[in-house]
Design a protein around this motif. Sequence first.
Motif, PDB file in Angstrom:
ATOM      1  N   ARG A  30     -14.338  11.306  14.967  1.00 57.81           N
ATOM      2  CA  ARG A  30     -12.927  11.594  15.259  1.00 57.81           C
ATOM      3  C   ARG A  30     -12.272  12.463  14.188  1.00 57.81           C
ATOM      4  O   ARG A  30     -11.086  12.720  14.263  1.00 57.81           O
ATOM      5  N   THR A  31     -13.051  12.875  13.181  1.00 59.89           N
ATOM      6  CA  THR A  31     -12.453  13.608  12.065  1.00 59.89           C
ATOM      7  C   THR A  31     -13.037  15.009  11.928  1.00 59.89           C
ATOM      8  O   THR A  31     -14.175  15.263  12.318  1.00 59.89           O
ATOM      9  N   LEU A  32     -12.239  15.889  11.350  1.00 60.38           N
ATOM     10  CA  LEU A  32     -12.695  17.238  11.007  1.00 60.38           C
ATOM     11  C   LEU A  32     -13.191  17.277   9.573  1.00 60.38           C
ATOM     12  O   LEU A  32     -14.189  17.912   9.272  1.00 60.38           O
ATOM     13  N   VAL A  33     -12.451  16.622   8.683  1.00 56.49           N
ATOM     14  CA  VAL A  33     -12.751  16.657   7.254  1.00 56.49           C
ATOM     15  C   VAL A  33     -12.454  15.288   6.659  1.00 56.49           C
ATOM     16  O   VAL A  33     -11.464  14.652   7.014  1.00 56.49           O
ATOM     17  N   GLU A  34     -13.319  14.857   5.743  1.00 59.88           N
ATOM     18  CA  GLU A  34     -13.089  13.665   4.929  1.00 59.88           C
ATOM     19  C   GLU A  34     -13.421  14.076   3.504  1.00 59.88           C
ATOM     20  O   GLU A  34     -14.542  14.497   3.238  1.00 59.88           O
ATOM     21  N   GLU A  35     -12.442  13.980   2.608  1.00 60.96           N
ATOM     22  CA  GLU A  35     -12.653  14.454   1.250  1.00 60.96           C
ATOM     23  C   GLU A  35     -12.011  13.522   0.230  1.00 60.96           C
ATOM     24  O   GLU A  35     -10.957  12.942   0.495  1.00 60.96           O
ATOM     25  N   PRO A  36     -12.654  13.347  -0.927  1.00 67.28           N
ATOM     26  CA  PRO A  36     -12.097  12.474  -1.958  1.00 67.28           C
ATOM     27  C   PRO A  36     -10.702  12.933  -2.381  1.00 67.28           C
ATOM     28  O   PRO A  36     -10.430  14.125  -2.487  1.00 67.28           O
ATOM     29  N   ALA A  37      -9.837  11.936  -2.602  1.00 66.64           N
ATOM     30  CA  ALA A  37      -8.462  12.229  -2.983  1.00 66.64           C
ATOM     31  C   ALA A  37      -7.903  11.041  -3.762  1.00 66.64           C
ATOM     32  O   ALA A  37      -8.556  10.001  -3.881  1.00 66.64           O
ATOM     33  N   ARG A  38      -6.692  11.221  -4.281  1.00 67.28           N
ATOM     34  CA  ARG A  38      -6.043  10.151  -5.040  1.00 67.28           C
ATOM     35  C   ARG A  38      -4.550  10.112  -4.718  1.00 67.28           C
ATOM     36  O   ARG A  38      -3.948  11.126  -4.395  1.00 67.28           O
ATOM     37  N   PHE A  39      -4.001   8.926  -4.827  1.00 64.75           N
ATOM     38  CA  PHE A  39      -2.603   8.652  -4.515  1.00 64.75           C
ATOM     39  C   PHE A  39      -1.976   8.079  -5.776  1.00 64.75           C
ATOM     40  O   PHE A  39      -2.315   6.979  -6.200  1.00 64.75           O
ATOM     41  N   GLY A  40      -1.098   8.865  -6.401  1.00 67.04           N
ATOM     42  CA  GLY A  40      -0.476   8.448  -7.650  1.00 67.04           C
ATOM     43  C   GLY A  40       0.758   7.598  -7.423  1.00 67.04           C
ATOM     44  O   GLY A  40       1.323   7.537  -6.336  1.00 67.04           O
ATOM     45  N   GLY A  41       1.187   6.922  -8.487  1.00 67.19           N
ATOM     46  CA  GLY A  41       2.377   6.092  -8.403  1.00 67.19           C
ATOM     47  C   GLY A  41       2.153   4.811  -7.628  1.00 67.19           C
ATOM     48  O   GLY A  41       3.086   4.234  -7.078  1.00 67.19           O
ATOM     49  N   ALA A  42       0.904   4.355  -7.599  1.00 65.62           N
ATOM     50  CA  ALA A  42       0.566   3.122  -6.873  1.00 65.62           C
ATOM     51  C   ALA A  42      -0.589   2.424  -7.580  1.00 65.62           C
ATOM     52  O   ALA A  42      -1.353   3.053  -8.318  1.00 65.62           O
ATOM     53  N   VAL A  43      -0.688   1.138  -7.346  1.00 69.80           N
ATOM     54  CA  VAL A  43      -1.806   0.343  -7.849  1.00 69.80           C
ATOM     55  C   VAL A  43      -2.442  -0.363  -6.662  1.00 69.80           C
ATOM     56  O   VAL A  43      -1.854  -0.442  -5.575  1.00 69.80           O
ATOM     57  N   LEU A  44      -3.646  -0.867  -6.855  1.00 70.28           N
ATOM     58  CA  LEU A  44      -4.413  -1.482  -5.776  1.00 70.28           C
ATOM     59  C   LEU A  44      -4.600  -2.967  -6.059  1.00 70.28           C
ATOM     60  O   LEU A  44      -4.956  -3.360  -7.178  1.00 70.28           O
ATOM     61  N   TYR A  45      -4.338  -3.772  -5.046  1.00 71.67           N
ATOM     62  CA  TYR A  45      -4.541  -5.219  -5.132  1.00 71.67           C
ATOM     63  C   TYR A  45      -5.594  -5.639  -4.122  1.00 71.67           C
ATOM     64  O   TYR A  45      -5.679  -5.079  -3.024  1.00 71.67           O
ATOM     65  N   ASP A  46      -6.360  -6.667  -4.487  1.00 68.21           N
ATOM     66  CA  ASP A  46      -7.366  -7.229  -3.602  1.00 68.21           C
ATOM     67  C   ASP A  46      -6.672  -8.096  -2.563  1.00 68.21           C
ATOM     68  O   ASP A  46      -5.741  -8.834  -2.882  1.00 68.21           O
ATOM     69  N   GLY A  47      -7.119  -7.988  -1.327  1.00 68.10           N
ATOM     70  CA  GLY A  47      -6.604  -8.817  -0.244  1.00 68.10           C
ATOM     71  C   GLY A  47      -7.747  -9.620   0.343  1.00 68.10           C
ATOM     72  O   GLY A  47      -8.860  -9.604  -0.185  1.00 68.10           O
ATOM     73  N   PRO A  48      -7.501 -10.290   1.450  1.00 69.19           N
ATOM     74  CA  PRO A  48      -8.553 -11.089   2.087  1.00 69.19           C
ATOM     75  C   PRO A  48      -9.546 -10.212   2.861  1.00 69.19           C
ATOM     76  O   PRO A  48      -9.505 -10.133   4.078  1.00 69.19           O
ATOM     77  N   GLY A  49     -10.392  -9.496   2.111  1.00 70.67           N
ATOM     78  CA  GLY A  49     -11.400  -8.633   2.724  1.00 70.67           C
ATOM     79  C   GLY A  49     -10.983  -7.183   2.827  1.00 70.67           C
ATOM     80  O   GLY A  49     -11.718  -6.365   3.366  1.00 70.67           O
ATOM     81  N   TYR A  50      -9.824  -6.858   2.341  1.00 72.48           N
ATOM     82  CA  TYR A  50      -9.313  -5.489   2.348  1.00 72.48           C
ATOM     83  C   TYR A  50      -8.257  -5.369   1.254  1.00 72.48           C
ATOM     84  O   TYR A  50      -7.683  -6.374   0.828  1.00 72.48           O
TER      85      TYR A  50
END
Length: 144
Positions: free
Chosen positions: A29-49
């Motif tokens: 379903r995609t044309l392009v998938e490329e590594p990227a980054r999102f600033g101004g945010a942090v990542l928390y662990d959830g229940p499997g996601y």
Amino acid sequence: MTPSPRLPFFVYGTLRPGEPNHDAFLRGRTLVEEPARFGGAVLYDGPGYPYAVEEPGGAGTVRGDLVTARPEEYPALLTALDLLEEYAPGDPRNLYARVAREVIRDADGTAVQAWVYVAAPSVAARLRARGKLIEGGDWATRAG
């Protein structure tokens, strides 16, 4: 209701290549998938996601992939991802909010507007208070 713009998606958890939801939702379903980054945010662990939690002005960065959908797949993919993330515009029970944010392509440093599913405000507050932070902001390299 105004239709949503056709932005690429920034994925940072189970939709990334090699993760369980990638093949089910994105393969073909995609044309392009490329590594990227999102600033101004942090990542928390959830229940499997994971959850990205915005920290405006913060130094955190979430690692992920910028996904550009095939034009003919876009409406169905947007609907499928909203359902996966249990997101409905204006619903106070949302776990995520779909927001347009600037994401940086790793390859050339270009800034791109993309849809990002971030933790809804009530979820973000709970995670800030007692969530498990994923150091380095990369779900793919999390421990355990």
